[in-house]
Design a protein around this motif. Structure first.
Motif, PDB file in Angstrom:
ATOM      1  N   GLY A 105      48.489 -31.468  27.814  1.00 40.38           N
ATOM      2  CA  GLY A 105      47.823 -30.747  26.899  1.00 40.38           C
ATOM      3  C   GLY A 105      48.123 -29.379  26.678  1.00 40.38           C
ATOM      4  N   LEU A 106      48.097 -28.739  25.404  1.00 35.37           N
ATOM      5  CA  LEU A 106      48.487 -27.718  24.933  1.00 35.37           C
ATOM      6  C   LEU A 106      47.241 -26.548  24.732  1.00 35.37           C
ATOM      7  N   ALA A 107      47.269 -25.395  24.312  1.00 32.58           N
ATOM      8  CA  ALA A 107      46.533 -24.649  24.149  1.00 32.58           C
ATOM      9  C   ALA A 107      45.657 -24.807  22.817  1.00 32.58           C
ATOM     10  N   PRO A 108      44.430 -24.494  22.636  1.00 32.63           N
ATOM     11  CA  PRO A 108      43.842 -24.536  21.174  1.00 32.63           C
ATOM     12  C   PRO A 108      44.542 -23.534  20.411  1.00 32.63           C
ATOM     13  N   ASN A 109      44.251 -23.723  18.957  1.00 36.49           N
ATOM     14  CA  ASN A 109      44.779 -22.746  17.831  1.00 36.49           C
ATOM     15  C   ASN A 109      46.185 -22.471  17.823  1.00 36.49           C
TER      16      ASN A 109
ATOM     17  N   GLY B  58      46.794 -14.480  19.862  1.00 36.31           N
ATOM     18  CA  GLY B  58      46.948 -13.706  18.449  1.00 36.31           C
ATOM     19  C   GLY B  58      45.929 -13.658  17.901  1.00 36.31           C
ATOM     20  N   ARG B  59      45.821 -12.974  16.816  1.00 34.31           N
ATOM     21  CA  ARG B  59      44.633 -12.501  16.026  1.00 34.31           C
ATOM     22  C   ARG B  59      44.004 -13.725  15.394  1.00 34.31           C
ATOM     23  N   ALA B  60      44.915 -14.294  14.541  1.00 37.65           N
ATOM     24  CA  ALA B  60      44.540 -15.680  13.751  1.00 37.65           C
ATOM     25  C   ALA B  60      45.080 -16.994  14.329  1.00 37.65           C
ATOM     26  N   GLN B  61      45.909 -16.659  15.436  1.00 39.38           N
ATOM     27  CA  GLN B  61      46.479 -17.873  15.783  1.00 39.38           C
ATOM     28  C   GLN B  61      46.925 -17.829  17.196  1.00 39.38           C
ATOM     29  N   ASN B  62      47.219 -18.364  18.300  1.00 40.25           N
ATOM     30  CA  ASN B  62      47.785 -18.450  19.317  1.00 40.25           C
ATOM     31  C   ASN B  62      49.266 -19.053  19.387  1.00 40.25           C
ATOM     32  N   TYR B  63      50.033 -18.627  20.334  1.00 39.81           N
ATOM     33  CA  TYR B  63      51.411 -18.716  20.146  1.00 39.81           C
ATOM     34  C   TYR B  63      52.079 -19.271  21.600  1.00 39.81           C
ATOM     35  N   LEU B  64      52.885 -20.340  21.462  1.00 47.16           N
ATOM     36  CA  LEU B  64      53.407 -20.759  22.738  1.00 47.16           C
ATOM     37  C   LEU B  64      54.948 -20.106  22.818  1.00 47.16           C
ATOM     38  N   GLU B  65      54.902 -19.426  23.586  1.00 44.59           N
ATOM     39  CA  GLU B  65      56.228 -18.459  23.862  1.00 44.59           C
ATOM     40  C   GLU B  65      57.341 -19.310  24.403  1.00 44.59           C
ATOM     41  N   PRO B  66      58.388 -18.909  24.395  1.00 40.94           N
ATOM     42  CA  PRO B  66      59.734 -19.603  24.866  1.00 40.94           C
ATOM     43  C   PRO B  66      59.662 -20.006  26.406  1.00 40.94           C
TER      44      PRO B  66
ATOM     45  N   GLN C 273      58.672 -45.540  36.623  1.00 37.17           N
ATOM     46  CA  GLN C 273      57.995 -46.558  36.281  1.00 37.17           C
ATOM     47  C   GLN C 273      56.506 -46.656  36.889  1.00 37.17           C
ATOM     48  N   TYR C 274      55.643 -47.257  36.161  1.00 36.29           N
ATOM     49  CA  TYR C 274      54.279 -47.337  36.667  1.00 36.29           C
ATOM     50  C   TYR C 274      53.485 -46.139  36.986  1.00 36.29           C
ATOM     51  N   LYS C 275      54.092 -44.735  36.278  1.00 38.33           N
ATOM     52  CA  LYS C 275      53.548 -43.688  36.595  1.00 38.33           C
ATOM     53  C   LYS C 275      53.396 -42.927  35.263  1.00 38.33           C
ATOM     54  N   VAL C 276      52.369 -41.991  35.245  1.00 41.80           N
ATOM     55  CA  VAL C 276      52.265 -41.135  34.067  1.00 41.80           C
ATOM     56  C   VAL C 276      52.162 -39.762  34.482  1.00 41.80           C
ATOM     57  N   MET C 277      53.022 -38.732  34.003  1.00 44.31           N
ATOM     58  CA  MET C 277      52.770 -37.406  34.121  1.00 44.31           C
ATOM     59  C   MET C 277      51.532 -36.782  33.159  1.00 44.31           C
ATOM     60  N   ILE C 278      50.517 -36.371  33.766  1.00 46.00           N
ATOM     61  CA  ILE C 278      49.394 -35.490  33.219  1.00 46.00           C
ATOM     62  C   ILE C 278      49.553 -34.075  33.435  1.00 46.00           C
ATOM     63  N   ALA C 279      49.721 -33.279  32.497  1.00 48.15           N
ATOM     64  CA  ALA C 279      49.870 -31.808  32.705  1.00 48.15           C
ATOM     65  C   ALA C 279      48.860 -31.065  31.661  1.00 48.15           C
ATOM     66  N   ASP C 280      48.366 -30.108  32.183  1.00 47.02           N
ATOM     67  CA  ASP C 280      47.405 -29.090  31.591  1.00 47.02           C
ATOM     68  C   ASP C 280      48.031 -27.754  31.534  1.00 47.02           C
ATOM     69  N   ALA C 281      48.646 -27.643  30.272  1.00 47.27           N
ATOM     70  CA  ALA C 281      49.233 -26.333  29.935  1.00 47.27           C
ATOM     71  C   ALA C 281      48.643 -25.625  29.097  1.00 47.27           C
ATOM     72  N   SER C 282      47.096 -25.895  28.692  1.00 47.99           N
ATOM     73  CA  SER C 282      46.393 -25.108  28.176  1.00 47.99           C
ATOM     74  C   SER C 282      46.032 -23.589  28.426  1.00 47.99           C
ATOM     75  N   ARG C 283      46.762 -23.073  29.521  1.00 49.76           N
ATOM     76  CA  ARG C 283      46.566 -21.759  29.820  1.00 49.76           C
ATOM     77  C   ARG C 283      47.787 -21.022  29.564  1.00 49.76           C
ATOM     78  N   LEU C 284      48.764 -21.829  28.943  1.00 49.86           N
ATOM     79  CA  LEU C 284      50.077 -21.190  28.803  1.00 49.86           C
ATOM     80  C   LEU C 284      50.227 -20.813  27.230  1.00 49.86           C
ATOM     81  N   PHE C 285      49.886 -19.669  26.860  1.00 51.07           N
ATOM     82  CA  PHE C 285      49.936 -19.283  25.379  1.00 51.07           C
ATOM     83  C   PHE C 285      49.743 -17.931  25.486  1.00 51.07           C
ATOM     84  N   ARG C 286      50.162 -17.115  24.245  1.00 52.69           N
ATOM     85  CA  ARG C 286      49.815 -15.938  24.031  1.00 52.69           C
ATOM     86  C   ARG C 286      49.048 -15.780  22.899  1.00 52.69           C
TER      87      ARG C 286
END
Length: 141
Positions: free
Chosen positions: A7-11, A49-57, A34-47
């Protein structure tokens, strides 16, 4: 076939404020995945912006590192078995598996309840004042 749900950050994408989600699908997963799934919350990883957020390198590198390591990371990543997913009625909703970290500024429950009751009382007083003003002004009958 699902290897990861990230999951990524909004906007992050122009024209939508919705949070995006990356699904990694692989026809032939490595044996250890096998028989596993990685569930990741990356919603806090962003910069922000004024009109839009950015996923930095560096954010993308961190997410890639999580995927390559395929191990649990506190408050961010869980490796979930298919049995766990089945127990959740096959939902892949990230918040079912990875919870955001609790911050230290959360008050104890009795304090939170007292603050809620106080705010509710103030809200009711404001509603009563508004109703009185509207009645006196002739807007309410």
């Amino acid at each position: 076939m699902i290897e990861a749900v990230i999951g990524l950050a909004p906007n992050l994408f122009y024209g939508t404020g919705l949070a995006a989600c990356i699904l990694v699908l692989r026809k032939r997963k490595p044996a250890e995945r096998q028989y596993k799934v990685m569930i990741a919350d990356a919603s806090r990883l962003f910069r922000r912006g004024r009109a839009q957020n950015y996923l930095e390198p560096e954010h993308a590198q961190q997410i890639q590192g999580w995927f390559q390591n395929y191990q649990a990371v506190q408050d961010a990543v869980r490796i979930v078995s298919l049995d766990e997913i089945k127990a959740e009625d096959w939902t892949l909703n990230i918040s079912r598996y990875v919870l955001p970290p609790l911050t230290e500024d959360i008050p104890p429950l009795p304090e939170a309840i007292a603050a809620f009751k106080d705010a509710l009382a103030r809200c009711r007083e404001a509603e009563e004042r508004l109703a009185k003003v509207m009645s006196e002004g002739g807007w309410l009958k």
